[in-house]
Design an enzyme around this catalytic site. Structure first.
Site, mmCIF file in Angstrom:
data_model
loop_
_atom_site.group_PDB
_atom_site.id
_atom_site.type_symbol
_atom_site.label_atom_id
_atom_site.label_comp_id
_atom_site.label_asym_id
_atom_site.label_seq_id
_atom_site.Cartn_x
_atom_site.Cartn_y
_atom_site.Cartn_z
ATOM 1 N N CYS A 112 -55.753 27.317 42.252
ATOM 2 C CA CYS A 112 -56.340 28.201 41.179
ATOM 3 C C CYS A 112 -56.569 27.953 39.742
ATOM 4 O O CYS A 112 -57.492 27.242 39.477
ATOM 5 C CB CYS A 112 -55.244 29.518 41.246
ATOM 6 S SG CYS A 112 -56.210 31.076 40.850
ATOM 7 N N HIS A 220 -55.002 30.249 47.159
ATOM 8 C CA HIS A 220 -53.664 30.022 46.961
ATOM 9 C C HIS A 220 -52.878 29.679 48.593
ATOM 10 O O HIS A 220 -52.390 30.486 49.022
ATOM 11 C CB HIS A 220 -52.673 31.448 46.546
ATOM 12 C CG HIS A 220 -53.004 31.263 44.914
ATOM 13 N ND1 HIS A 220 -52.396 31.076 44.016
ATOM 14 C CD2 HIS A 220 -54.024 32.057 44.197
ATOM 15 C CE1 HIS A 220 -52.681 31.460 42.898
ATOM 16 N NE2 HIS A 220 -53.555 31.994 43.086
ATOM 17 N N GLU A 222 -50.373 27.863 49.104
ATOM 18 C CA GLU A 222 -48.782 27.613 48.768
ATOM 19 C C GLU A 222 -48.106 28.905 49.432
ATOM 20 O O GLU A 222 -47.199 28.941 50.045
ATOM 21 C CB GLU A 222 -48.257 27.554 47.506
ATOM 22 C CG GLU A 222 -48.340 28.734 46.621
ATOM 23 C CD GLU A 222 -49.647 29.103 46.028
ATOM 24 O OE1 GLU A 222 -49.652 30.278 45.422
ATOM 25 O OE2 GLU A 222 -50.544 28.475 46.481
#
Length: 257
Positions: A112, A220, A222
């Site tokens: 990001c 994202h 993660e």
């Protein structure tokens, strides 16, 4: 075999009357469990950080997302209150770190804001509010307090056929989340587009000068590394690259002894 160590960027956050060098837990947990590596956070101290001394002690770099935006003065733009907030101490830390990590061919995973930092560090520009452009979708996070809702998968991206990222994810159309206002404007020389959204927004890029894992995603991974296949493959591949880099450095050190 020792576990590789990953340098993780931090933000400056005001809390309880103090300034904190902070990172969201999802990033360090994704490194620990998804990449099977040890996360080590880097304070946003700018030129006080001796980058080579730090990089000598780690095996890769993770650049996290953040609420703050890269300061427009760093890519020829003009700052304004609507485009904030900014975190210039992070900028003064991560941009030089990116350039040095690339020079030293480190594995890099940028997420990001991290993608935007990589683009600016290499001479590219950003679109401050991509949703204001005609023909672009609204890439901002949903207005929700529940984090699962904010990070929910929101739209598809097309992986560039035959690109480097396709070797990790396949020549596929995958679904990703979307929590950003800024986006890549002018792509920096030295980056290659690896994925795009249906509206043309750059969603992933690779660093040409780093032959191994050097990817940046606008989404994202993660957050869903424990349940989403594409997110899991990305962090697993990052872990493989970290271990390969670690073995190469160890063998060089042994040969020099």
């Amino acid at each position: 075999m020792r576990k590789p160590v990953v340098l993780v960027s931090t933000d400056i956050k005001p809390l309880d009357g103090f300034e904190w060098h902070a990172v969201i837990s999802a990033y360090v947990e994704a490194v620990a469990y998804g990449s099977e590596a040890i996360p080590l956070t880097l304070p946003a101290l700018g030129p006080a950080i001796d980058l080579d001394s730090v990089l000598d002690r780690v095996d890769g770099v993770l650049l996290t997302g953040a609420r703050s935006n890269v300061h427009p003065s760093l890519y020829g733009g003009e700052a304004n209150e609507a485009n904030g907030p900014y975190d210039m101490r992070r900028d003064s830390t991560t941009l030089p770190l990116i350039r040095r990590a690339i020079e030293r061919r480190f594995p890099i995973f940028a997420i990001c804001r991290g993608l935007q930092e990589v683009n600016v560090a290499l001479g590219g520009s950003l679109i401050p509010e991509v949703h204001e452009l005609e023909g672009r979708r609204d890439h901002r996070a949903p207005d929700a307090t529940d984090q699962d809702a904010r990070f929910a998968l929101a739209h598809h991206v097309e992986i560039s056929p035959g690109g480097r990222l396709s070797k990790v994810l396949g020549d596929a159309r995958i679904e990703v989340n979307s929590l950003h206002r800024q986006a890549v404007g002018r792509l920096a020389a030295g980056l290659s587009v690896e994925a795009t959204a249906e509206d043309g927004t750059v969603e992933a890029a690779s660093v040409d000068a780093v032959p191994g894992f050097a990817f940046a995603t606008q989404w994202h991974p993660e957050y869903w590394v424990g349940s989403d296949a594409a997110s899991r493959r990305l962090f697993a591949a990052f872990g493989d690259a970290l271990r390969a880099h670690m073995r190469m450095r160890d063998s060089v050190s042994e040969a020099a002894e």
